[in-house]
Design an enzyme around this catalytic site. Structure first.
Site, mmCIF file in Angstrom:
data_model
loop_
_atom_site.group_PDB
_atom_site.id
_atom_site.type_symbol
_atom_site.label_atom_id
_atom_site.label_comp_id
_atom_site.label_asym_id
_atom_site.label_seq_id
_atom_site.Cartn_x
_atom_site.Cartn_y
_atom_site.Cartn_z
ATOM 1 N N HIS A 28 38.640 33.653 43.402
ATOM 2 C CA HIS A 28 37.934 32.380 43.601
ATOM 3 C C HIS A 28 38.805 31.313 44.236
ATOM 4 O O HIS A 28 38.503 30.127 44.138
ATOM 5 C CB HIS A 28 37.374 31.890 42.262
ATOM 6 C CG HIS A 28 36.340 32.815 41.686
ATOM 7 N ND1 HIS A 28 35.964 32.826 40.374
ATOM 8 C CD2 HIS A 28 35.597 33.782 42.290
ATOM 9 C CE1 HIS A 28 35.040 33.753 40.171
ATOM 10 N NE2 HIS A 28 34.809 34.351 41.326
ATOM 11 N N ASP A 81 44.154 28.561 38.970
ATOM 12 C CA ASP A 81 45.271 27.724 38.530
ATOM 13 C C ASP A 81 46.636 28.188 39.015
ATOM 14 O O ASP A 81 47.646 27.507 38.796
ATOM 15 C CB ASP A 81 45.264 27.616 36.992
ATOM 16 C CG ASP A 81 45.269 28.991 36.293
ATOM 17 O OD1 ASP A 81 45.809 29.965 36.865
ATOM 18 O OD2 ASP A 81 44.736 29.085 35.172
ATOM 19 N N SER A 138 38.034 37.296 30.020
ATOM 20 C CA SER A 138 36.877 36.876 30.825
ATOM 21 C C SER A 138 35.604 37.232 30.076
ATOM 22 O O SER A 138 35.494 38.342 29.536
ATOM 23 C CB SER A 138 36.892 37.566 32.189
ATOM 24 O OG SER A 138 35.708 37.262 32.905
ATOM 25 N N SER A 139 34.641 36.313 30.074
ATOM 26 C CA SER A 139 33.343 36.622 29.458
ATOM 27 C C SER A 139 32.521 37.503 30.391
ATOM 28 O O SER A 139 31.493 38.028 29.991
ATOM 29 C CB SER A 139 32.574 35.327 29.177
ATOM 30 O OG SER A 139 32.159 34.750 30.407
#
Ligand code: NAD
Length: 301
Positions: free
Chosen positions: A135, A120, A235-236
């Site tokens: 990413h 984003d 973050s998971s």
């Protein structure tokens, strides 16, 4: 070779051996410069949903995969129609207090570098320099034929011109920058090709099932090797793409700290875990550090 997408991960039932407080995180940052790795959780307070949090989008939406995008013109039409609306919402989002706190920690020399899994651009918008966007970023477009990259604004203008009667109305925004859209609206959408070679255009982000470019991964490993500690924010760590850096740090004896709502797949590697909303937590961390100047040796390293 492409990786198989990991969409979910289940936390083991047993209680975790280690927890901690923000004072523990502040204690580490007061002595050394840490590498920060962020995920979708830092952007939820900017109105962009995550995948796996409490109201994560994976509960209702399956994200586009690389194979679906490259293998079918219908898949691409679906992506671009939905993204045509969704991207504007992402582009309008503003950094929140968590992004600003990370920028402040970087400016103060407490943070050596920032790697984000987010697409984003909000760390950059908050003023953090040199962010590694693991990413990619939704604000760029790449041609799969000639690899030319271009700005998303340019594509947006071309898609608007190709779809003058586009009647889509955004309902729910998904993290990968698309929205729920009626099938008939998707079917009527016209996509556009690369202006240079006529090839397929793809957002310059790593889809599920696609590999992060090798040089970018190597750069991140180097940053982990150079860091005195690794601080994970929001973050998971379900996706190996981020988890591998946590494992790498732990394996080399570099302390791992995690601030996240809920369990993560990296918890077993963390010496300190704090379960707090990031906006408030990072503000508090800044306050804890304010009266604690970084030792000159660490600031200069
Ligand atoms: P994830 O959804 O798997 O995990 C997000 C974690 O953040 C969850 O554990 C959630 O409980 C926690 N969280 C949510 N809000 C929080 C808050 N305010 N404070 C503290 N914790 C909070 O996301 P991930 O681990 O980043 O992996 C998803 C992948 O999908 C990423 O690699 C990224 O590429 C992509 N993605 C990007 C965005 C974005 O750019 N904003 C958003 C969603 C997903």
């Amino acid at each position: 070779m492409r990786t198989r997408p990991t969409l979910t991960w289940s936390a083991p039932g047993e209680a975790l051996p280690r927890a901690g407080s923000l004072a523990d995180v502040a204690e580490v940052l007061s002595r050394r410069r840490v590498l920060v790795l962020t995920g979708a959780g830092i952007s939820t307070e900017s109105g962009i949903p995550d995948y796996r949090g409490e109201s994560g989008s994976l509960r209702r939406h399956t994200p586009m995969t690389y194979d679906e995008f490259t293998g079918s013109a219908d898949g691409r039409r679906r992506y671009w129609a939905r993204s045509h609306l969704g991207w504007r919402t992402i582009a309008r989002a503003s950094p929140n207090s968590g992004h600003h706190a990370v920028a402040a920690l970087r400016a103060a020399g407490r943070v050596s570098a920032v790697i984000t899994q987010n697409v984003d651009g909000l760390h950059r918008a908050a003023g953090t320099p040199g962010v590694v966007e693991l990413h990619g970023n939704l604000d760029r477009v790449v041609c799969l034929g000639c690899r030319r990259t271009s700005g998303r604004e340019e594509l947006d203008a071309r898609l608007r011109a190709a779809n003058p009667d586009f009647g889509g109305t955004a309902t729910r925004i998904n993290p990968d920058g698309d929205v729920e859209l009626a099938e008939d609206v998707v079917r009527a959408f016209t996509t556009v090709e690369c202006l240079g070679c006529g090839g397929v255009l793809k957002p310059d982000v790593v889809f599920f099932g696609e590999n992060v470019p090798r040089p970018r991964v190597q750069r991140c490993y180097r940053l982990v090797d150079e860091a005195a500690a690794l601080l994970v924010l929001g973050s998971s760590l379900t996706v190996m793409s981020g988890l591998r850096f946590v494992r790498h740090a732990a394996k080399s004896g570099t302390p791992v700290l995690i601030v996240n709502r809920g369990r993560t797949r990296g918890d077993e590697y963390a010496g300190v875990r704090v379960d707090r909303p990031l906006g408030a937590a990072l503000g508090e961390l800044l306050a804890l550090l304010a009266e604690n100047p970084l030792p000159t040796t660490a600031a200069g390293s």
